[in-house]
Design an enzyme around this catalytic site. Structure first.
Site, PDB file in Angstrom:
ATOM      1  CE  LYS A   5      37.702  40.832  46.680  1.00 45.05           C
ATOM      2  NZ  LYS A   5      38.168  40.211  47.937  1.00 45.05           N
TER       3      LYS A   5
ATOM      4  CG  ASP B  97      38.340  34.183  48.542  1.00 44.99           C
ATOM      5  OD1 ASP B  97      38.604  34.755  47.457  1.00 44.99           O
ATOM      6  OD2 ASP B  97      37.954  34.792  49.557  1.00 44.99           O
TER       7      ASP B  97
ATOM      8  CD  GLN C 188      38.395  41.309  51.674  1.00 44.96           C
ATOM      9  OE1 GLN C 188      37.688  41.033  50.703  1.00 44.96           O
ATOM     10  NE2 GLN C 188      39.711  41.405  51.570  1.00 44.96           N
TER      11      GLN C 188
END
Ligand code: NAP
Length: 300
Positions: free
Chosen positions: A53, A120, A97
């Site tokens: 990312k 997200d 994450q």
């Protein structure tokens, strides 16, 4: 005839190219879209994802920070870090994450992220917006990427029966919400399967579009697929392979060699959904920065 390959790497690259104009416009207004990735502990797959990312941000000209915290980090410390990032003007998108270590309450952490920075799409505000089709909600990157793969491969879901295998909050459920939406990329008839579904093969065989996200290597076999169906394999699983230097290879949730002989179109693993997930994360970060700039400039 073997299935057409849906090339997520090429589609993802094309979409990142399209995003460049918007990133340039934002930079002209003095805003460089910024993403912060928070990583707790030593999960090797998580480290790889976060590295990928970061690399994608560099290539696209986005600012990014990776905050690596030890596995012993307390929930209170993590929440304090999230608060700091919520208030940081260089950061427009925050991703935590997953998975987090067991002693941390994941929901409490995800709910602390400012919904305007929740690229997200895991905050309940965004989950709600996506489920009612409000375009200001952040769509979770993986299902958003799957939807783009379909649309850009001229496999418009409208009127099709889409069967999703897996009901996670990260993939299956938001996938169902996106395909149900009343508009382009939606309008499908949606069925969601999970571990309690009876006679799953009878259901998957009805799919015009079969999307599999269960985390079980090569679970979907050729006899589970209707001839000519579109098969999207979200799964990423490591299988031991001593013939390779790294000792493993990546396989999906679909038995690719078998299913490609039956399906009309199929995504490979790797090179299918994975690159799209990263692309859509960049899209969401740019969307967040654009909204932030509008508010800064009093444009509402
Ligand atoms: P998850 O949270 O573990 O959820 C798995 C889902 O699959 C659950 O709903 C579970 O049902 C269902 N399931 C498990 N075994 C099943 C079976 N035998 N038959 C039917 N349903 C079954 O997984 P996830 O986070 O959604 O991830 C799924 C896969 O996608 C993983 O391989 C993951 O690595 C991959 N992934 C890839 C990307 C990408 O960018 N390519 C992004 C995210 C995830 P229950 O709810 O009944 O337990």
């Amino acid at each position: 005839m073997p299935a057409r390959l849906i090339d997520g790497t090429a589609i993802g690259e094309a979409m990142r190219g399209e995003l460049q104009g918007e990133i340039r416009d934002l930079k002209r207004r003095g805003v460089t879209p910024g993403l912060a990735a928070v990583l707790v502990g030593e999960n090797p797959a998580s480290h790889t994802y976060v590295r990928m990312k970061g690399k994608a941000c560099d290539e696209a000209g986005l600012y990014h920070e990776t905050l690596r915290l030890p596995a012993e980090t307390t929930e209170a410390e993590l929440l304090a870090l999230i608060e700091r990032l919520n208030a940081d003007h260089k950061i427009h998108g925050i991703l935590v994450q997953l998975p987090l270590p067991k002693h941390i309450n994941t929901q409490r952490v995800l709910h602390r992220v400012d919904p305007g920075k929740d690229v997200d799409g895991f905050h309940p505000e965004n989950v709600g917006k996506v489920s009612i089709g409000d375009p200001t909600g952040f769509r979770p990157a993986t299902p958003y990427g799957v939807q783009q793969l379909l649309v850009r491969s001229e496999l418009e879901p409208t009127g099709k029966h889409a069967v999703i295998v897996g009901r996670s909050t990260i993939v299956g459920r938001p996938m169902a919400a996106l395909l149900l939406q009343d508009g382009p990329g939606g309008n499908a008839t949606v069925t969601v399967c999970h571990s309690r579904t009876r006679d799953i093969k009878a259901v998957t065989r009805q799919a015009d579009i079969l999307i599999v996200a269960i985390g079980k290597p090569e679970f979907v076999t050729g006899d589970m697929v209707k001839p000519g169906a579109v098969v999207i394999d979200v799964g990423v699983n490591r299988m031991d392979d001593p013939s390779l230097k790294k000792g493993y290879r990546l396989v999906g949730d679909v038995k690719f060699d078998e299913v490609k002989k039956v399906a009309g179109a199929i995504t490979p693993v790797p090179g299918g959904v994975g690159p799209m997930t990263i692309t859509m994360l960049l899209y969401n970060t740019v969307q967040a920065a654009r909204q932030w700039a509008r508010e800064r400039d009093g444009e509402g």
